[in-house]
Scaffold this motif. Structure first.
Motif, PDB file in Angstrom:
ATOM      1  N   ARG A 101       0.820  -1.215   0.000  1.00 54.67           N
ATOM      2  CA  ARG A 101       0.000   0.000   0.000  1.00 54.67           C
ATOM      3  C   ARG A 101       0.853   1.263   0.000  1.00 54.67           C
ATOM      4  O   ARG A 101       0.341   2.372   0.142  1.00 54.67           O
ATOM      5  CB  ARG A 101      -0.930  -0.011   1.211  1.00 54.67           C
ATOM      6  CG  ARG A 101      -1.992  -1.115   1.133  1.00 54.67           C
ATOM      7  CD  ARG A 101      -2.695  -1.349   2.455  1.00 54.67           C
ATOM      8  NE  ARG A 101      -3.317  -0.143   2.987  1.00 54.67           N
ATOM      9  CZ  ARG A 101      -3.918  -0.075   4.175  1.00 54.67           C
ATOM     10  NH1 ARG A 101      -3.981  -1.175   4.940  1.00 54.67           N
ATOM     11  NH2 ARG A 101      -4.447   1.045   4.599  1.00 54.67           N
ATOM     12  N   GLY A 102       2.158   1.083  -0.167  1.00 54.18           N
ATOM     13  CA  GLY A 102       3.042   2.228  -0.289  1.00 54.18           C
ATOM     14  C   GLY A 102       3.368   2.946   1.001  1.00 54.18           C
ATOM     15  O   GLY A 102       3.898   4.063   0.989  1.00 54.18           O
ATOM     16  N   ARG A 103       3.070   2.307   2.134  1.00 54.94           N
ATOM     17  CA  ARG A 103       3.370   2.939   3.420  1.00 54.94           C
ATOM     18  C   ARG A 103       4.852   2.772   3.772  1.00 54.94           C
ATOM     19  O   ARG A 103       5.544   1.918   3.212  1.00 54.94           O
ATOM     20  CB  ARG A 103       2.491   2.317   4.513  1.00 54.94           C
ATOM     21  CG  ARG A 103       1.008   2.588   4.359  1.00 54.94           C
ATOM     22  CD  ARG A 103       0.177   1.762   5.336  1.00 54.94           C
ATOM     23  NE  ARG A 103       0.295   0.329   5.073  1.00 54.94           N
ATOM     24  CZ  ARG A 103      -0.343  -0.608   5.771  1.00 54.94           C
ATOM     25  NH1 ARG A 103      -1.131  -0.248   6.782  1.00 54.94           N
ATOM     26  NH2 ARG A 103      -0.190  -1.877   5.468  1.00 54.94           N
ATOM     27  N   ARG A 104       5.314   3.552   4.700  1.00 49.54           N
ATOM     28  CA  ARG A 104       6.700   3.465   5.156  1.00 49.54           C
ATOM     29  C   ARG A 104       6.938   2.086   5.769  1.00 49.54           C
ATOM     30  O   ARG A 104       6.181   1.667   6.647  1.00 49.54           O
ATOM     31  CB  ARG A 104       6.963   4.560   6.183  1.00 49.54           C
ATOM     32  CG  ARG A 104       8.432   4.755   6.562  1.00 49.54           C
ATOM     33  CD  ARG A 104       8.553   5.862   7.585  1.00 49.54           C
ATOM     34  NE  ARG A 104       9.948   6.080   7.965  1.00 49.54           N
ATOM     35  CZ  ARG A 104      10.314   6.831   9.002  1.00 49.54           C
ATOM     36  NH1 ARG A 104       9.393   7.436   9.752  1.00 49.54           N
ATOM     37  NH2 ARG A 104      11.595   6.982   9.296  1.00 49.54           N
ATOM     38  N   ASP A 105       7.974   1.388   5.293  1.00 49.75           N
ATOM     39  CA  ASP A 105       8.204   0.032   5.776  1.00 49.75           C
ATOM     40  C   ASP A 105       9.652  -0.145   6.238  1.00 49.75           C
ATOM     41  O   ASP A 105      10.413   0.818   6.339  1.00 49.75           O
ATOM     42  CB  ASP A 105       7.819  -1.010   4.725  1.00 49.75           C
ATOM     43  CG  ASP A 105       8.588  -0.845   3.416  1.00 49.75           C
ATOM     44  OD1 ASP A 105       9.773  -0.457   3.457  1.00 49.75           O
ATOM     45  OD2 ASP A 105       8.006  -1.117   2.347  1.00 49.75           O
ATOM     46  N   LEU A 106      10.033  -1.396   6.516  1.00 52.61           N
ATOM     47  CA  LEU A 106      11.316  -1.686   7.155  1.00 52.61           C
ATOM     48  C   LEU A 106      12.504  -1.699   6.203  1.00 52.61           C
ATOM     49  O   LEU A 106      13.642  -1.795   6.654  1.00 52.61           O
ATOM     50  CB  LEU A 106      11.232  -3.033   7.885  1.00 52.61           C
ATOM     51  CG  LEU A 106      10.193  -3.114   9.007  1.00 52.61           C
ATOM     52  CD1 LEU A 106      10.103  -4.541   9.545  1.00 52.61           C
ATOM     53  CD2 LEU A 106      10.523  -2.143  10.136  1.00 52.61           C
ATOM     54  N   ARG A 107      12.258  -1.607   4.902  1.00 50.73           N
ATOM     55  CA  ARG A 107      13.384  -1.570   3.956  1.00 50.73           C
ATOM     56  C   ARG A 107      14.323  -0.403   4.229  1.00 50.73           C
ATOM     57  O   ARG A 107      15.515  -0.476   3.946  1.00 50.73           O
ATOM     58  CB  ARG A 107      12.867  -1.497   2.527  1.00 50.73           C
ATOM     59  CG  ARG A 107      12.274  -2.789   1.999  1.00 50.73           C
ATOM     60  CD  ARG A 107      11.702  -2.571   0.618  1.00 50.73           C
ATOM     61  NE  ARG A 107      10.593  -1.625   0.640  1.00 50.73           N
ATOM     62  CZ  ARG A 107       9.971  -1.185  -0.458  1.00 50.73           C
ATOM     63  NH1 ARG A 107      10.365  -1.602  -1.646  1.00 50.73           N
ATOM     64  NH2 ARG A 107       8.953  -0.345  -0.355  1.00 50.73           N
ATOM     65  N   ASP A 124       2.663  -3.366  15.444  1.00 50.50           N
ATOM     66  CA  ASP A 124       1.668  -2.578  14.725  1.00 50.50           C
ATOM     67  C   ASP A 124       2.273  -1.246  14.287  1.00 50.50           C
ATOM     68  O   ASP A 124       3.223  -0.737  14.896  1.00 50.50           O
ATOM     69  CB  ASP A 124       0.461  -2.302  15.623  1.00 50.50           C
ATOM     70  CG  ASP A 124      -0.212  -3.590  16.074  1.00 50.50           C
ATOM     71  OD1 ASP A 124      -0.236  -4.545  15.284  1.00 50.50           O
ATOM     72  OD2 ASP A 124      -0.686  -3.618  17.226  1.00 50.50           O
ATOM     73  N   ALA A 125       1.681  -0.670  13.247  1.00 45.70           N
ATOM     74  CA  ALA A 125       2.179   0.611  12.746  1.00 45.70           C
ATOM     75  C   ALA A 125       2.151   1.687  13.830  1.00 45.70           C
ATOM     76  O   ALA A 125       3.033   2.556  13.882  1.00 45.70           O
ATOM     77  CB  ALA A 125       1.358   1.057  11.536  1.00 45.70           C
ATOM     78  N   ASP A 126       1.154   1.617  14.703  1.00 42.99           N
ATOM     79  CA  ASP A 126       1.037   2.644  15.744  1.00 42.99           C
ATOM     80  C   ASP A 126       1.739   2.252  17.041  1.00 42.99           C
ATOM     81  O   ASP A 126       1.549   2.884  18.083  1.00 42.99           O
ATOM     82  CB  ASP A 126      -0.427   2.980  16.022  1.00 42.99           C
ATOM     83  CG  ASP A 126      -1.303   1.745  16.210  1.00 42.99           C
ATOM     84  OD1 ASP A 126      -0.768   0.628  16.084  1.00 42.99           O
ATOM     85  OD2 ASP A 126      -2.507   1.912  16.481  1.00 42.99           O
ATOM     86  N   THR A 127       2.556   1.198  17.001  1.00 41.63           N
ATOM     87  CA  THR A 127       3.375   0.791  18.144  1.00 41.63           C
ATOM     88  C   THR A 127       4.846   0.972  17.796  1.00 41.63           C
ATOM     89  O   THR A 127       5.278   0.603  16.707  1.00 41.63           O
ATOM     90  CB  THR A 127       3.115  -0.680  18.513  1.00 41.63           C
ATOM     91  OG1 THR A 127       1.749  -0.839  18.883  1.00 41.63           O
ATOM     92  CG2 THR A 127       4.008  -1.126  19.671  1.00 41.63           C
TER      93      THR A 127
END
Length: 266
Positions: A101-107, A124-127
């Protein structure tokens, strides 16, 4: 003369031995445990084990690719191709190496290393907080699977004033839609201005478990951070920063993996 030479010749001048293996003291020295002389003393003193058996003879040869070595009960990493990284994940980052979904990820952090790293479990994204990145699949299995009982410690800022009886309820267990769950440990750290700080220790791998537990007892989570994962502590690592594990941390992880895992992690 290279003390690891045998009837076959060493390759490329690196000191690699033939199929007879490499002397244990050299392996320990190459792994950064101690100088060869000190490693020899460790062996003589009975402080070194190979595949669970104490070794006291200096002539012992091993194969670092397959043999498991520990010193004073702590596992030693012999495979230099394995990488172990700790990240203080910020909020807003999804626990994926390629978010569709194009969100900021761990790469953003994994790409700092040449090896292809993967996250152990998820946040979680908010954790925010401690996340492990590694290319050691066997160790990742032990850390992530709830059946091995590896604990995680969370600090939750929650709404409302948490009372002692609420802490006891968390320890005794609460009923959620997917079953009963109890904290391994729980304690109240602070309560003021209509908010509380609660420390929860869990080995469950269920999705959003802390948030669901705190909501069930009437104290929705405002902020959540994971401070500890097994033997690893977040310490003073800034949010958004990653670093390789220290030798001591790697030893603690490998020791845990070999104790609880079905297969060696190296």
């Amino acid at each position: 003369m290279n003390d690891d030479a045998s009837t076959g010749s060493a390759t490329g001048g690196t000191g690699a031995a033939s199929d007879d293996g490499i002397r244990l003291q050299k392996v320990l020295a190459n792994a950064g445990v101690a100088s060869r002389r000190v490693a020899e003393q460790m062996i003589v003193e009975g402080r070194v084990r190979v595949n669970g058996e104490t070794v006291t003879e200096l002539g012992r040869r091993i194969h670092p690719e397959t043999d498991l070595v520990d010193v004073d009960g702590t596992a030693i990493q012999l495979d230099g191709s394995k990488r172990y990284v700790i990240l203080n994940k910020p909020t807003g980052v999804v626990s994926s190496m390629n978010d569709d979904r194009g969100r900021r990820d761990l790469r953003e952090w994994a790409d700092q290393w040449d090896e292809r790293l993967y996250n152990v479990g998820r946040l979680d994204a908010d954790t925010s907080g401690l996340l492990v990145l590694t290319n050691d699949g066997a160790l990742a299995h032990v850390l992530a699977h709830p059946s091995f009982g590896v604990t995680k410690v969370y600090i939750a800022k929650v709404d409302g004033q948490v009372l002692p009886q609420t802490i006891q309820r968390l320890i005794k267990g609460v009923e959620l839609e997917d079953g009963r769950i109890a904290a391994d440990k729980a304690r109240l750290l602070d309560s003021s201005r209509g908010e509380s700080l609660v420390e929860l220790t869990l080995h469950s791998g269920k999705n959003r478990i802390v948030r669901r537990m705190m909501a069930e007892v009437g104290h929705p989570v405002i902020e959540l951070v994971r401070r500890q994962f097994g033997p690893l502590h977040l310490g003073t690592l800034p949010v958004g920063q990653a670093r390789e594990l220290t030798k001591v941390e790697r030893g603690a992880l490998l020791t845990l993996s070999r104790r609880d895992g079905d297969a060696p992690s190296e």
